[in-house]
Scaffold this motif. Structure first.
Motif, short mmCIF file in Angstrom:
data_model
loop_
_atom_site.label_atom_id
_atom_site.label_comp_id
_atom_site.label_asym_id
_atom_site.label_seq_id
_atom_site.Cartn_x
_atom_site.Cartn_y
_atom_site.Cartn_z
N ALA A 90 2.32 -3.75 -11.33
CA ALA A 90 1.41 -3.23 -10.32
C ALA A 90 1.05 -1.78 -10.59
CB ALA A 90 2.03 -3.37 -8.94
N LEU A 91 0.02 -1.34 -9.94
CA LEU A 91 -0.40 0.06 -9.94
C LEU A 91 -0.68 0.45 -8.50
CD1 LEU A 91 -2.99 1.83 -12.23
CD2 LEU A 91 -3.29 1.90 -9.76
N ALA A 92 -0.04 1.53 -8.04
CA ALA A 92 -0.28 2.04 -6.69
C ALA A 92 -1.06 3.34 -6.80
CB ALA A 92 1.04 2.27 -5.96
N GLU A 93 -2.15 3.41 -6.08
CA GLU A 93 -3.01 4.60 -6.13
C GLU A 93 -3.27 5.14 -4.74
OE1 GLU A 93 -4.06 7.55 -7.13
OE2 GLU A 93 -4.48 6.51 -9.02
N THR A 94 -3.19 6.45 -4.61
CA THR A 94 -3.46 7.11 -3.34
C THR A 94 -4.83 7.77 -3.37
OG1 THR A 94 -2.39 9.13 -4.13
CG2 THR A 94 -1.02 7.54 -2.93
N SER A 95 -5.30 8.14 -2.18
CA SER A 95 -6.64 8.70 -2.06
C SER A 95 -6.67 9.72 -0.93
CB SER A 95 -7.66 7.59 -1.79
OG SER A 95 -8.92 8.11 -1.43
N LYS A 96 -7.66 10.58 -0.98
CA LYS A 96 -7.87 11.53 0.11
C LYS A 96 -8.16 10.82 1.43
CE LYS A 96 -9.69 15.42 -2.61
NZ LYS A 96 -10.88 16.30 -2.79
N THR A 97 -8.60 9.57 1.39
CA THR A 97 -8.86 8.82 2.62
C THR A 97 -7.59 8.48 3.36
OG1 THR A 97 -8.78 6.69 1.48
CG2 THR A 97 -10.94 7.79 1.62
N GLY A 98 -6.43 8.70 2.74
CA GLY A 98 -5.17 8.28 3.34
C GLY A 98 -4.86 6.82 3.09
N MET A 99 -5.70 6.14 2.32
CA MET A 99 -5.42 4.74 1.97
C MET A 99 -4.65 4.66 0.66
SD MET A 99 -8.83 2.61 2.94
CE MET A 99 -9.96 3.19 4.22
N ILE A 100 -3.89 3.58 0.54
CA ILE A 100 -3.11 3.30 -0.66
C ILE A 100 -3.55 1.94 -1.18
CG2 ILE A 100 -0.81 2.89 -1.58
CD1 ILE A 100 0.19 4.71 0.77
N TYR A 101 -3.89 1.89 -2.46
CA TYR A 101 -4.37 0.66 -3.06
C TYR A 101 -3.32 0.14 -4.05
CZ TYR A 101 -8.73 2.24 -1.04
OH TYR A 101 -9.69 2.66 -0.15
N LEU A 102 -2.94 -1.12 -3.90
CA LEU A 102 -1.94 -1.74 -4.77
C LEU A 102 -2.65 -2.80 -5.60
CD1 LEU A 102 1.11 -1.54 -5.32
CD2 LEU A 102 1.43 -3.44 -3.72
N LEU A 103 -2.69 -2.57 -6.92
CA LEU A 103 -3.47 -3.41 -7.82
C LEU A 103 -2.57 -3.98 -8.91
CD1 LEU A 103 -6.37 -0.84 -8.42
CD2 LEU A 103 -6.28 -2.61 -6.65
N ASP A 104 -3.01 -5.09 -9.50
CA ASP A 104 -2.40 -5.61 -10.72
C ASP A 104 -2.92 -4.75 -11.87
OD1 ASP A 104 -1.93 -7.10 -13.14
OD2 ASP A 104 -1.59 -8.88 -11.92
N ARG A 105 -2.03 -4.05 -12.56
CA ARG A 105 -2.52 -3.09 -13.55
C ARG A 105 -3.01 -3.76 -14.83
NH1 ARG A 105 3.17 -1.77 -13.60
NH2 ARG A 105 4.15 -1.99 -15.66
N ARG A 106 -2.83 -5.06 -14.94
CA ARG A 106 -3.41 -5.78 -16.08
C ARG A 106 -4.90 -6.03 -15.87
NH1 ARG A 106 0.94 -10.56 -15.55
NH2 ARG A 106 0.14 -10.26 -13.42
N THR A 107 -5.28 -6.26 -14.62
CA THR A 107 -6.65 -6.73 -14.35
C THR A 107 -7.41 -5.87 -13.34
OG1 THR A 107 -5.90 -8.13 -12.53
CG2 THR A 107 -5.89 -9.09 -14.76
N LYS A 165 -7.08 -6.36 -10.18
CA LYS A 165 -7.23 -7.18 -8.98
C LYS A 165 -6.21 -6.75 -7.92
CE LYS A 165 -10.39 -9.65 -10.98
NZ LYS A 165 -11.82 -9.47 -10.58
N PRO A 166 -6.57 -6.87 -6.63
CA PRO A 166 -5.65 -6.43 -5.58
C PRO A 166 -4.36 -7.25 -5.55
CG PRO A 166 -7.89 -6.63 -4.73
CD PRO A 166 -7.88 -7.25 -6.10
N VAL A 167 -3.24 -6.55 -5.38
CA VAL A 167 -1.96 -7.19 -5.09
C VAL A 167 -1.78 -7.25 -3.57
CG1 VAL A 167 0.55 -6.99 -5.30
CG2 VAL A 167 -0.92 -6.50 -7.27
#
Length: 792
Positions: free
Chosen positions: A492-509, A511-513
């Motif tokens: 997985a890949l976890a990414e933060t943003s100034k929006t205060g949201m956190i996005y958890l993605l499959d780092r191969r593709t 696509k959202p986890v």
């Protein structure tokens, strides 16, 4: 009813109390009337009328004035409970000052009447209210709003099995590894003995930043390799210290570079004897000259390779150790381009993006990301967000595509997948996108995965479509392997943003986890602008991005709270993605965050990811270019922003009360733990006190834990500790990472925006925790202290 005529002192006192109450009433009536006219609460208008009557009667020495104030207080209590319930800080803001005034008036009643029962009753009531005021004041020193969803432990969690001391013995990268973890397996310092940490040594860079002379801030996270600790400074020096004594070994000074933006958040480390050749796997690397080297970015756009042992430039890298990053960039005005984050070392490549100055004008320097051979300095590949045909050198004499989205924060690297992950900003200027290209919109505010050997994009995920808010992707991507219940692992890949949201993605593709939903958002009407009809909302817990209401407005007193309410009701506000317009609008989170460049840390034994945030809104409006006063204009700061080359500039201010405190209720900054497997918030605590800050910028000197805006990275350890120093008070703290409980802190000479690191010395066997205390942006106090802690 009149009492015995008070003496001269009593008459003056009553006149003073009555006059102050009268003025408060007039203020509440005027501001409250304005607020009511805007459609806001009628409380302040009604309270103003009551206070005015009370004040006039008190100046005339009438007992009815005290009774009228009592009615006002009762009315205020009822309204406050209706408005905010039993929340401590909102109630404190609304009731503490009126209650303190009630104490004074209750103790003044004997000056208004000769009747002993009334005198005794008023004094008794005054004592009761005073006790309540004192109790509220004492309670204000205890943290509020703590969230704990269960007490986790490494023994009962479903995290990874991580053996003590099994990780790297050195701190060789900005985040300890190329995966953004900021995690250490060292096990000497534990929650049980952390209280015994003492200062082992203190070193000084000798380069104290001078406030007001250029935009310089110390934000460096040191590296530690072998017996050396490496620190870079805002004024572009790189210094090596002995890890056990703090004694300086060598120093390299590259020159100050520029005065518009001076930072060195970190350096990169490369060892040619162990590095993998990711471009030509069958070709050995030349380790004959400076095999262990540091990559040092300068403020004027140079990348310097320094021999890690001698402090001398590596002669075989670039031109006498230097690669000029401005080559191929076209026109680069002084201060318009530099590195603000540590270079990423990926195999035999050193990869750099670049910070491009925001909002001055169109046609600013390119946002290109480039990979150089870590041995020779030769350009290996380039990713130009504006032109997919570019693979290395620019295809035109003007250089790479200008004004494209850039990568100004830390990148991550997965050696197994052979991918580098780039967090992007947006095409400058930030707040008007009518002239952006299709590629600008494609790659802005995104995570872009590129092949490490070629630099070609593999996938990208966008966190904000057609970003008009400066909502950059700000955190170094965290690469984390999630253990599933069926025994499989999701990279997985976890990414933060100034929006205060956190996005958890499959780092191969990509696509959202964790599910991500495209939701409709408001559309603006600014001429020449276009708007995305939807924005991606993550199902992961949001941090500091709740939708505000008028009742969320705050202030140190009801007086500045009233002004915050007026500001709120007189501005357009439609949630996170309120579009800019020609009218005044609110932005919350503001363009500072949310979650800023410090990123996250993680404890794989518990699946917990730790996030710190700042909660500071803005109010702003767009202004036609012809209406901007001559000579006005800043870039990333507040006030006038010109955006030369566009039809609109803007004017922006922080959403703060007249006393200089944020307009929304505390906390203004927190530490949060998020379970990467369950996608739930495990705990959240306010972090930081008003000891070294306060209204009008005056330090309060009191350790009231409101939770203050944070800026800087954290450090997690296998033993269940979380170290953090990026608060607005001058402390390095340690928390129990399973519960969020603060269990240790050490006073620093000044604030810090730097990341704590930890390492063990082979010579002494001691585990150290090190922090660079150079100052924090809210305070004018600056320092140059590198402080190492160890157990006795």
């Amino acid at each position: 009813m009149y009492g015995d005529k008070p003496g001269k002192t009593g008459r003056i006192w009553l006149m003073l109390v009555g006059s102050v109450t009268t003025l408060a009433g007039l203020y509440f009536m005027g501001g409250g009337g304005w607020l009511a006219w805007l459609g806001g609460s009628w409380y302040f208008l009604i309270a103003g009328i009551l206070l005015l009557c009370s004040g006039i009667l008190l100046t005339r020495r009438r007992l009815a004035g005290a009774l009228m104030y009592g009615i006002t207080l009762i009315y205020s209590i009822i309204w406050s409970l209706w408005d905010v319930g039993l929340q401590f800080w909102p109630l404190f803001s609304r009731l503490f000052a009126p209650a303190a005034g009630a104490v004074l008036i209750a103790f003044s009643v004997p000056l208004l009447t000769a009747k002993r029962p009334i005198r005794r009753g008023s004094l008794a009531l005054g004592v009761v209210i005073a006790v309540g005021v004192i109790a509220a004041f004492i309670s204000s020193f205890q943290p509020k709003g703590i969230i704990r969803n269960g007490d986790l432990s490494a023994e009962t969690s479903s995290g990874h099995e991580v053996a003590p001391n099994s990780g790297p013995k050195d701190w060789q990268a900005w985040a300890n590894d190329t995966k953004g973890s900021r995690f250490s397996t060292l096990s000497d310092i534990t929650p049980e003995n952390v209280k015994d940490l003492k200062v082992a040594w203190t070193a000084h860079t000798g380069e104290v930043v001078v406030p007001g002379k250029g935009d310089a801030e110390e934000q460096n996270t040191p590296l530690q390799i072998g017996d050396s600790l490496y620190v870079c400074t805002a004024y572009t020096s790189l210094i090596a210290y002995d890890i056990d004594s703090g004694k300086e070994k060598w120093r390299y000074t590259a020159g100050r570079g520029n005065s518009t933006y001076q930072r060195c958040r970190g350096t990169g480390y490369f060892d040619a004897t162990t590095a993998k050749n990711v471009v030509a796997p069958d070709r050995a690397l030349d380790a004959s000259v400076s095999p262990q080297r540091l990559f040092f970015p300068t403020g004027d756009g140079r990348l310097v390779a320094i021999d890690a042992h001698t402090g001398k430039p590596a002669a075989n890298f670039g031109h006498n150790g230097v690669v000029d990053l401005k080559v191929g960039m076209g026109e680069v005005k002084p201060g318009y381009y530099q590195q603000s984050s540590a270079p990423l070392v990926a195999g035999n490549l050193v990869i750099v993006g670049g910070r491009v100055i925001d909002n001055f004008e169109t046609n600013e320097p390119p946002g290109v990301v480039r990979a150089f051979d870590a041995v020779t300095g030769e350009l290996v590949w380039a990713w130009d967000p504006g032109n997919p045909a570019v693979t290395r050198e620019p295809l035109s004499p003007e250089g790479y595509t200008r004004g494209t989205p850039n990568v100004w924060v830390g990148m991550s690297y997965d050696a197994v997948l052979g991918m580098v992950y780039l967090p992007t900003g947006n095409a400058t200027p930030d707040f008007f996108g009518g002239k952006r290209t299709e590629n600008d919109d494609k790659y802005s505010s995104s995570v872009v995965a590129v092949n490490v050997a070629t630099g070609r994009p593999v996938w990208h995920f966008q966190t904000v479509h057609h970003d008009l808010w400066d909502f950059d992707v700000t955190g170094t991507p965290l690469l984390y392997d999630i253990k599933n219940d069926d025994g499989s692992v999701t990279p997985a890949l976890a990414e933060t943003s100034k929006t205060g949201m956190i996005y958890l993605l499959d780092r191969r593709t990509g696509k959202p986890v964790a599910p991500i939903e495209e939701r409709p958002v408001p559309k603006g009407n600014l001429p020449g602008e276009r708007y995305s009809p939807t924005q991606p909302y993550s199902s992961m817990p949001g941090i500091g991005n709740e939708t505000l209401t008028e009742s969320d407005m705050w202030g140190a007193t009801p007086f500045d709270q009233l002004m915050c309410r007026i500001r709120f009701k007189s501005s357009r506000y439609e949630g996170i993605f309120t579009p800019p317009g020609l009218d005044m609008a609110l932005q919350y989170p503001g363009s500072l965050g949310g979650i800023n460049w410090g990123g996250v840390s993680v404890d794989p034994t518990t699946n917990l990811m730790f996030v710190n945030d700042l909660r500071l809104g803005l109010y702003y409006k767009m202004v036609p270019a012809s209406e901007i006063p001559p000579g006005q204009g800043t870039s990333e700061g507040m006030g006038w922003i010109v955006q030369k080359g566009l039809p609109f500039g803007s004017v922006r201010e922080r959403l703060m009360s007249p006393l200089g405190v944020p307009c929304q209720a505390p906390p203004f900054g927190t530490l949060s733990a998020i379970d990467l497997k369950t996608h739930k918030l495990a705990w959240q605590v306010p972090v930081g006190t008003v000891q070294d800050t306060g209204p009008l910028g005056i330090p309060v000197g009191l350790q009231m834990p409101l939770g203050m805006p944070t800026l800087g990275p954290s450090l997690a350890t296998r033993t269940g500790l979380l170290f953090f120093a990026g608060t607005q008070d001058f402390y390095l703290r340690a928390f129990n990472s399973h519960t969020g409980e603060e269990i240790w802190k050490s006073r620093l000479p000044v604030g810090s925006q730097s990341g704590p690191i930890t390492y063990r010395s082979e010579k002494t066997g001691k585990q150290y925790v090190v922090i660079f205390a150079g100052g924090s942006p809210h305070s004018s106090e600056r320092g140059d202290d590198i402080i190492a802690y160890s157990l006795p």
